[in-house]
Design a protein around this motif. Sequence first.
Motif, PDB file in Angstrom:
ATOM      1  N   ILE A  23      65.498  61.405 161.621  1.00 26.64           N
ATOM      2  CA  ILE A  23      64.282  62.080 162.096  1.00 26.64           C
ATOM      3  C   ILE A  23      63.453  62.370 160.847  1.00 26.64           C
ATOM      4  CG2 ILE A  23      63.321  64.092 163.267  1.00 26.64           C
ATOM      5  CD1 ILE A  23      65.891  64.282 164.879  1.00 26.64           C
ATOM      6  N   TYR A  24      62.280  61.775 160.771  1.00 33.27           N
ATOM      7  CA  TYR A  24      61.505  61.796 159.533  1.00 33.27           C
ATOM      8  C   TYR A  24      60.623  63.026 159.368  1.00 33.27           C
ATOM      9  CZ  TYR A  24      62.813  56.854 159.535  1.00 33.27           C
ATOM     10  OH  TYR A  24      63.515  55.672 159.563  1.00 33.27           O
ATOM     11  N   VAL A  61      51.222  65.242 161.513  1.00 30.85           N
ATOM     12  CA  VAL A  61      51.464  63.803 161.524  1.00 30.85           C
ATOM     13  C   VAL A  61      50.208  63.075 161.992  1.00 30.85           C
ATOM     14  CG1 VAL A  61      53.919  64.118 161.937  1.00 30.85           C
ATOM     15  CG2 VAL A  61      52.386  63.807 163.880  1.00 30.85           C
ATOM     16  N   LYS A  62      50.126  61.807 161.609  1.00 29.18           N
ATOM     17  CA  LYS A  62      49.011  60.955 162.005  1.00 29.18           C
ATOM     18  C   LYS A  62      49.443  60.010 163.128  1.00 29.18           C
ATOM     19  CE  LYS A  62      46.123  62.438 158.851  1.00 29.18           C
ATOM     20  NZ  LYS A  62      44.890  63.190 159.231  1.00 29.18           N
ATOM     21  N   GLU A  63      48.478  59.605 163.918  1.00 29.78           N
ATOM     22  CA  GLU A  63      48.761  58.632 164.977  1.00 29.78           C
ATOM     23  C   GLU A  63      49.382  57.376 164.375  1.00 29.78           C
ATOM     24  OE1 GLU A  63      46.428  56.089 168.463  1.00 29.78           O
ATOM     25  OE2 GLU A  63      45.363  57.637 167.315  1.00 29.78           O
ATOM     26  N   GLY A  64      50.476  56.895 164.954  1.00 35.65           N
ATOM     27  CA  GLY A  64      51.144  55.699 164.471  1.00 35.65           C
ATOM     28  C   GLY A  64      52.190  55.950 163.403  1.00 35.65           C
ATOM     29  N   GLN A  65      52.357  57.201 162.994  1.00 37.65           N
ATOM     30  CA  GLN A  65      53.361  57.514 161.970  1.00 37.65           C
ATOM     31  C   GLN A  65      54.761  57.484 162.572  1.00 37.65           C
ATOM     32  OE1 GLN A  65      52.483  61.080 159.735  1.00 37.65           O
ATOM     33  NE2 GLN A  65      54.631  61.442 159.242  1.00 37.65           N
ATOM     34  N   ALA A  66      55.732  56.925 161.822  1.00 39.86           N
ATOM     35  CA  ALA A  66      57.115  56.871 162.296  1.00 39.86           C
ATOM     36  C   ALA A  66      57.717  58.269 162.327  1.00 39.86           C
ATOM     37  CB  ALA A  66      57.938  55.961 161.395  1.00 39.86           C
ATOM     38  N   LEU A  67      58.343  58.603 163.452  1.00 39.67           N
ATOM     39  CA  LEU A  67      58.928  59.937 163.621  1.00 39.67           C
ATOM     40  C   LEU A  67      60.457  59.889 163.676  1.00 39.67           C
ATOM     41  CD1 LEU A  67      56.538  61.335 166.402  1.00 39.67           C
ATOM     42  CD2 LEU A  67      56.286  61.555 163.920  1.00 39.67           C
ATOM     43  N   PHE A  69      49.702  60.146 168.953  1.00 41.48           N
ATOM     44  CA  PHE A  69      48.416  60.704 168.532  1.00 41.48           C
ATOM     45  C   PHE A  69      48.649  61.625 167.341  1.00 41.48           C
ATOM     46  CE2 PHE A  69      50.016  63.158 172.170  1.00 41.48           C
ATOM     47  CZ  PHE A  69      50.154  64.423 171.596  1.00 41.48           C
ATOM     48  N   SER A  70      47.578  61.996 166.682  1.00 35.41           N
ATOM     49  CA  SER A  70      47.684  62.901 165.538  1.00 35.41           C
ATOM     50  C   SER A  70      47.883  64.327 166.030  1.00 35.41           C
ATOM     51  CB  SER A  70      46.417  62.819 164.677  1.00 35.41           C
ATOM     52  OG  SER A  70      46.245  61.516 164.165  1.00 35.41           O
ATOM     53  N   ILE A  92      63.540  64.817 171.941  1.00 34.39           N
ATOM     54  CA  ILE A  92      63.845  64.795 170.513  1.00 34.39           C
ATOM     55  C   ILE A  92      62.891  65.716 169.755  1.00 34.39           C
ATOM     56  CG2 ILE A  92      64.070  63.357 168.455  1.00 34.39           C
ATOM     57  CD1 ILE A  92      64.627  60.990 170.314  1.00 34.39           C
ATOM     58  N   LEU A  93      61.594  65.533 169.976  1.00 33.98           N
ATOM     59  CA  LEU A  93      60.567  66.331 169.300  1.00 33.98           C
ATOM     60  C   LEU A  93      59.490  66.715 170.307  1.00 33.98           C
ATOM     61  CD1 LEU A  93      60.043  64.047 166.163  1.00 33.98           C
ATOM     62  CD2 LEU A  93      61.279  66.219 166.153  1.00 33.98           C
ATOM     63  N   GLU A  94      58.681  67.695 169.929  1.00 33.26           N
ATOM     64  CA  GLU A  94      57.481  68.017 170.695  1.00 33.26           C
ATOM     65  C   GLU A  94      56.287  67.886 169.756  1.00 33.26           C
ATOM     66  OE1 GLU A  94      56.478  71.302 173.947  1.00 33.26           O
ATOM     67  OE2 GLU A  94      56.435  72.138 171.922  1.00 33.26           O
ATOM     68  N   LEU A  95      55.285  67.129 170.194  1.00 28.97           N
ATOM     69  CA  LEU A  95      54.077  66.888 169.400  1.00 28.97           C
ATOM     70  C   LEU A  95      52.880  67.455 170.149  1.00 28.97           C
ATOM     71  CD1 LEU A  95      52.591  65.448 167.022  1.00 28.97           C
ATOM     72  CD2 LEU A  95      52.506  63.408 168.487  1.00 28.97           C
ATOM     73  N   VAL A  96      52.047  68.238 169.447  1.00 22.47           N
ATOM     74  CA  VAL A  96      50.862  68.814 170.086  1.00 22.47           C
ATOM     75  C   VAL A  96      49.628  68.502 169.235  1.00 22.47           C
ATOM     76  CG1 VAL A  96      52.099  70.671 171.240  1.00 22.47           C
ATOM     77  CG2 VAL A  96      51.205  71.056 168.948  1.00 22.47           C
ATOM     78  N   ASP A  97      48.525  68.310 169.927  1.00 21.19           N
ATOM     79  CA  ASP A  97      47.229  68.109 169.283  1.00 21.19           C
ATOM     80  C   ASP A  97      46.408  69.376 169.498  1.00 21.19           C
ATOM     81  OD1 ASP A  97      44.751  67.380 168.370  1.00 21.19           O
ATOM     82  OD2 ASP A  97      44.383  65.856 169.895  1.00 21.19           O
ATOM     83  N   ILE A  98      46.147  70.111 168.407  1.00 23.26           N
ATOM     84  CA  ILE A  98      45.361  71.349 168.528  1.00 23.26           C
ATOM     85  C   ILE A  98      44.028  71.242 167.799  1.00 23.26           C
ATOM     86  CG2 ILE A  98      47.368  72.819 168.900  1.00 23.26           C
ATOM     87  CD1 ILE A  98      47.147  73.682 165.966  1.00 23.26           C
TER      88      ILE A  98
END
Length: 372
Positions: free
Chosen positions: A69-70, A77-83, A184-185, A207-213
Amino acid sequence: MFVFISMGFTVLLGCKKEAPRVPQEEVFPVEVTPVKRMSLERWEEAVGNVSPYQGVRITPKVPGKIEAIYVKEGDQVKEGQALVKLDQTDFLLALEKAEASYKSAEAQLEQAKLKLQDAERDYQRAKVLFEEKVISQKEYEKIETNFKAAQAQYELAQAQLKAASSALKQAQTELKDTIIYAPFSGYISAKFVDPGQRAYTMPPTDILELVDISKVKILLDLPERDLPFVKPGAKVEIRSDAFPYLKLEGKVNRIYPKIDPYTRSFRVEVLLDNQKGILKPGMFVNARVFLGREETLVIPRDALLRAPGTGIEYCFVVIDERAQRREVATGIREENLVEIKQGLREGELVVTSGGQNLKAGAKVRINKTVSL
């Protein structure tokens, strides 16, 4: 004799009654303002919670052991970044097998193609010879059968190559899916598992939670009476207890077309730019939604009084140099103005200064008339 007369005069003076004094009525000096009809902004206040513009739980598309897990919680993080990366061993083997099957299917198709070409040449030659009665019908039918069998074998080889191609693409996709990229970023708001654990697709492992604020959404419940006045794009002012001196502005993005039958309210979604990341998901905010402007009766705030312990609001109106107490129903307040819904008429003079000691019926003197 002189003494007697003097004494008698003194007695007469002592018996004379004084006229009663009439007390003077107190006159209260006041300043007044005419009740006026003006256009006021109408707002509705509500409370809500901040939600991210978009959020997603990162789950695997293929099952496997988590190799790495990176990112960690709080990372941007940026859109398209490996997670995340899953162990690829099984997927590499599956890809090798799929590639081998595809190459075998290609070779079989090529062989079937050559056989079909030979069979077609034989068939065309036999057809001419049969028409010329050089060969028998039995020989002709045998060659024709061989040709049709070659056609069937070629079609089967084509289908097998197509299936092998699909399997190869599937193996390539599954290998690619062992690395999970940011859709997405945004920010990593939560991490649920650690490397070494196995991730599943049914049910999916979070695995993870990603939010765009970069933008945030705020859901507000407004009273049913405001439904005709709330429009998409209407201005909304936002304040937070965390930043009491900061006022943010957003817009109504969506109006939900349903009235809650229990609360008699409807829901609106407010969209707010949050590039600086000031507002965080879950934060409590106070909001004011702009409903439009309305012509209404107004008086200055200074004219409004409140009866102690009752909450009753009233003011004094000057009529024929007398103070008349009026209970009023108030509405919106804008700066120094108060809307009067009931209790006053346009043009009446309300006391704005000197009314603290007034009582109903008191005599007043207007020192000054101030216009709104």
